[in-house]
Write an enzyme that holds these catalytic residues in place. Structure first.
Site, mmCIF file in Angstrom:
data_model
loop_
_atom_site.group_PDB
_atom_site.id
_atom_site.type_symbol
_atom_site.label_atom_id
_atom_site.label_comp_id
_atom_site.label_asym_id
_atom_site.label_seq_id
_atom_site.Cartn_x
_atom_site.Cartn_y
_atom_site.Cartn_z
ATOM 1 N N HIS A 68 0.863 -1.189 0.000
ATOM 2 C CA HIS A 68 0.000 0.000 0.000
ATOM 3 C C HIS A 68 0.891 1.228 0.000
ATOM 4 O O HIS A 68 1.603 1.488 0.972
ATOM 5 C CB HIS A 68 -0.910 -0.012 1.232
ATOM 6 C CG HIS A 68 -2.055 0.952 1.143
ATOM 7 N ND1 HIS A 68 -1.879 2.310 1.183
ATOM 8 C CD2 HIS A 68 -3.398 0.743 1.016
ATOM 9 C CE1 HIS A 68 -3.067 2.908 1.099
ATOM 10 N NE2 HIS A 68 -4.001 1.977 0.995
ATOM 11 N N THR A 93 -8.569 9.922 4.228
ATOM 12 C CA THR A 93 -8.381 8.663 3.525
ATOM 13 C C THR A 93 -7.275 8.853 2.489
ATOM 14 O O THR A 93 -6.886 9.985 2.179
ATOM 15 C CB THR A 93 -9.686 8.197 2.854
ATOM 16 O OG1 THR A 93 -9.514 6.862 2.365
ATOM 17 C CG2 THR A 93 -10.082 9.112 1.709
ATOM 18 N N THR A 140 -8.992 23.793 -51.770
ATOM 19 C CA THR A 140 -10.091 23.031 -51.178
ATOM 20 C C THR A 140 -10.098 21.661 -51.844
ATOM 21 O O THR A 140 -9.912 21.566 -53.068
ATOM 22 C CB THR A 140 -11.446 23.732 -51.379
ATOM 23 O OG1 THR A 140 -11.680 23.939 -52.770
ATOM 24 C CG2 THR A 140 -11.459 25.088 -50.661
ATOM 25 N N HIS A 141 -10.292 20.621 -51.070
ATOM 26 C CA HIS A 141 -10.173 19.233 -51.546
ATOM 27 C C HIS A 141 -8.760 18.960 -52.081
ATOM 28 O O HIS A 141 -8.558 18.024 -52.871
ATOM 29 C CB HIS A 141 -11.199 18.916 -52.640
ATOM 30 C CG HIS A 141 -12.609 19.189 -52.248
ATOM 31 N ND1 HIS A 141 -13.379 18.281 -51.558
ATOM 32 C CD2 HIS A 141 -13.398 20.285 -52.413
ATOM 33 C CE1 HIS A 141 -14.581 18.791 -51.331
ATOM 34 N NE2 HIS A 141 -14.612 20.005 -51.834
ATOM 35 N N SER A 263 19.583 7.896 -45.757
ATOM 36 C CA SER A 263 20.846 7.148 -45.794
ATOM 37 C C SER A 263 21.240 6.799 -47.218
ATOM 38 O O SER A 263 22.406 6.525 -47.502
ATOM 39 C CB SER A 263 20.716 5.858 -44.973
ATOM 40 O OG SER A 263 19.731 5.003 -45.543
ATOM 41 N N LYS A 268 17.618 14.348 -50.218
ATOM 42 C CA LYS A 268 16.366 14.379 -49.458
ATOM 43 C C LYS A 268 16.383 15.409 -48.327
ATOM 44 O O LYS A 268 17.339 15.516 -47.565
ATOM 45 C CB LYS A 268 16.076 13.005 -48.869
ATOM 46 C CG LYS A 268 15.815 11.929 -49.901
ATOM 47 C CD LYS A 268 14.415 12.047 -50.480
ATOM 48 C CE LYS A 268 13.400 11.447 -49.535
ATOM 49 N NZ LYS A 268 12.029 11.557 -50.078
ATOM 50 N N ARG A 269 15.263 16.147 -48.237
ATOM 51 C CA ARG A 269 14.989 17.069 -47.120
ATOM 52 C C ARG A 269 13.552 16.777 -46.689
ATOM 53 O O ARG A 269 12.601 17.309 -47.259
ATOM 54 C CB ARG A 269 15.149 18.515 -47.564
ATOM 55 C CG ARG A 269 16.605 18.920 -47.832
ATOM 56 C CD ARG A 269 16.703 20.199 -48.661
ATOM 57 N NE ARG A 269 16.135 21.357 -47.982
ATOM 58 C CZ ARG A 269 16.819 22.452 -47.654
ATOM 59 N NH1 ARG A 269 18.129 22.524 -47.911
ATOM 60 N NH2 ARG A 269 16.237 23.481 -47.086
ATOM 61 N N GLU A 275 6.196 15.086 -39.247
ATOM 62 C CA GLU A 275 5.726 13.698 -39.188
ATOM 63 C C GLU A 275 5.750 13.184 -37.754
ATOM 64 O O GLU A 275 4.855 12.434 -37.336
ATOM 65 C CB GLU A 275 6.586 12.825 -40.100
ATOM 66 C CG GLU A 275 6.343 13.094 -41.580
ATOM 67 C CD GLU A 275 7.347 12.416 -42.500
ATOM 68 O OE1 GLU A 275 7.052 12.318 -43.696
ATOM 69 O OE2 GLU A 275 8.421 11.986 -42.024
ATOM 70 N N SER A 307 -4.305 2.697 -12.247
ATOM 71 C CA SER A 307 -3.214 2.191 -13.090
ATOM 72 C C SER A 307 -3.174 2.922 -14.427
ATOM 73 O O SER A 307 -2.098 3.196 -14.972
ATOM 74 C CB SER A 307 -3.382 0.686 -13.316
ATOM 75 O OG SER A 307 -4.663 0.401 -13.855
ATOM 76 N N VAL A 308 -4.350 3.260 -14.956
ATOM 77 C CA VAL A 308 -4.424 3.984 -16.226
ATOM 78 C C VAL A 308 -3.812 5.376 -16.085
ATOM 79 O O VAL A 308 -3.014 5.819 -16.922
ATOM 80 C CB VAL A 308 -5.890 4.088 -16.693
ATOM 81 C CG1 VAL A 308 -5.975 4.842 -18.014
ATOM 82 C CG2 VAL A 308 -6.509 2.703 -16.837
ATOM 83 N N VAL A 311 -0.104 6.071 -16.167
ATOM 84 C CA VAL A 311 0.494 6.114 -17.508
ATOM 85 C C VAL A 311 0.063 7.369 -18.267
ATOM 86 O O VAL A 311 0.888 8.152 -18.729
ATOM 87 C CB VAL A 311 0.111 4.856 -18.317
ATOM 88 C CG1 VAL A 311 0.631 4.964 -19.751
ATOM 89 C CG2 VAL A 311 0.642 3.603 -17.644
#
Length: 432
Positions: A68, A93, A140-141, A263, A268-269, A275, A307-308, A311
């Site tokens: 406890h 408590t 748009t779209h 690599s 590449k850039r 992301e 417990s949730v 985290v």
């Protein structure tokens, strides 16, 4: 890059020692108020105040036996205080200190996130000011629509960030709540005025009506607000990723000296920072669902939420703190390419000005249907053709030039007319 965006202040808030310190703060606040009510003798209060502390390793030893955490904590404190420790935790408590201590931590975490949002606000304002008149095609779209400015796009982001600042403040107020009301919240062994004065001392709100715990709709509100902020960062980062595509290349996230994108491919850039933001937003949104699941507990409480929360609460606050820091850095150093914006705006001879021609023909007396067909035919004849030119098609059609003059056609191709009300929007946002 990792060092640049490390967030030691938030990380330090969720250590085991920090949690136990918040518990001790709550216990001492209760003792102080009880002393003022004459429930703890002055001499014993002085002993408690001067000697109360804990030993983390000792708590682990005790907890291994008693299973406890709060009992282990109180035992360690008692070992430091001595006989006067009998007055600690009287009428309380475990959840009185667990939830009130957590409220202290969440309030601090919220303050850090508020600071982060303010920094992002400032970074976006900088881009909005600089690119107020930088013309860009609106989409748009995903398809070219009509002209905007890049500053206008930033104004939309800014308004969203400012809504989040308000939402976060409301969520902090909702979750910064203490309770010192005993095992089922009825104050059976402690007076409600103790709770009121303790919460005032700790600058916390009071749970209006509690069970053994502070109700978890409050925590779900807080975590959901963080997830909503993360979703906006996801949206902003996705926009940068789209605009960084090679065939668009209107903006580009920072690429520092010595940085490598692949690599295998030296050219590449990649938008790796954006992301990263998008990926983490997915994780943070999942925590909002877990927080909502925690609202449903048995009767006056069960422990399935605990417990949730161990985290999702440290993770959600730490993740958003990191994401805000990372994205603010991207915004501050964003590469913006006005020349490419201008190039894309003029594709196919200015087909994006089609509505201006449509309205001009209607003004001259054509029906909307006839005007639409005329303009659409000329626009589609230019669309997706390397040499396609909407304006040239219009000028070469006698059916159109007998209705509108060349000067009137030219006037329809003025991009600035589309953004003539930008000052109105900037004024709403107090951007000077």
């Amino acid at each position: 890059m990792i060092d640049r965006y490390s967030r030691p202040q938030m990380n330090g808030l969720w250590t085991e020692e920090a949690k136990l310190k918040s518990w001790l703060i709550v216990e001492l606040a209760v003792c102080k108020v009880q002393n003022s009510h004459g429930q703890i003798p002055d001499a014993d209060w002085q002993e408690i105040k001067s000697k109360a502390k804990f030993d983390l390793e000792r708590i682990k030893e005790i907890e291994a036996q008693v299973k406890h955490d709060v009992i282990a904590f109180l035992t360690s404190v008692k070992e430091h205080v001595g006989p006067s420790a009998r007055y600690i935790h009287v009428g309380m408590t475990s959840s009185d200190i667990l939830d009130t201590g957590l409220a202290l931590q969440l309030k601090q975490a919220g303050a850090i996130l508020e600071h982060d949002l303010n920094e992002l606000d400032e970074a976006i304002v900088g881009l909005a000011r600089k690119h107020k008149h930088t013309l860009q095609i609106g989409r748009t779209h995903g398809v070219h629509a009509e002209p905007i400015t890049f500053g206008w796009k930033m104004a939309v982001w800014l308004a969203e960030v400012r809504r989040h600042k308000q939402r976060l403040q409301e969520a902090i107020n909702s979750v910064a709540v203490g309770k010192i009301s005993g095992v089922v919240g009825t104050y059976a062994n402690i007076d409600p005025t103790i709770e009121e004065q303790v919460c005032a001392l700790l600058h916390l709100n009071i749970e209006t009506a509690s069970t053994q715990i502070v109700q978890r709709d409050r925590h779900a509100h807080f975590i959901s607000t963080l997830a909503l902020i993360a979703s906006s960062l996801d949206k902003f980062a996705t926009e940068i990723r789209h605009l960084q595509k090679s065939e668009v290349l209107e903006v580009e996230e920072p690429f520092t000296p010595g940085q490598k994108g692949s690599s295998a491919m030296p050219h590449k850039r990649n938008p790796v920072g954006c992301e990263n933001i998008c990926g983490l937003a997915r994780l943070l949104r999942s925590y909002s669902l877990a927080a909502m699941e925690n609202v449903v507990l048995w009767h006056e409480r069960d422990i399935s939420n605990s417990s949730v929360e161990r985290v999702i609460i440290p993770d959600a606050t730490t993740l958003l703190d990191y994401m805000l820091g990372r994205f603010t850095g991207i915004v501050k150093d964003l590469f913006v390419y006005p020349e490419n914006m201008q190039l894309n705006l003029g594709r196919y001879g200015g087909v994006v000005f089609s509505q201006s021609l449509l309205l001009k023909l209607i003004e001259k007396g054509l029906s909307r249907e006839d005007a639409y067909k005329l303009v659409q035919d000329k626009a589609l004849a230019a669309w997706n053709r390397p040499e396609g030119n909407f304006k040239r098609n219009l000028l070469a059609d006698p059916e159109i030039t007998k209705i509108v003059t060349e000067a009137e056609i030219e006037e329809c191709f003025q991009a600035q007319s589309y953004v003539k009300h930008i000052d109105h929007v900037y004024k709403r946002l107090s951007i000077d």
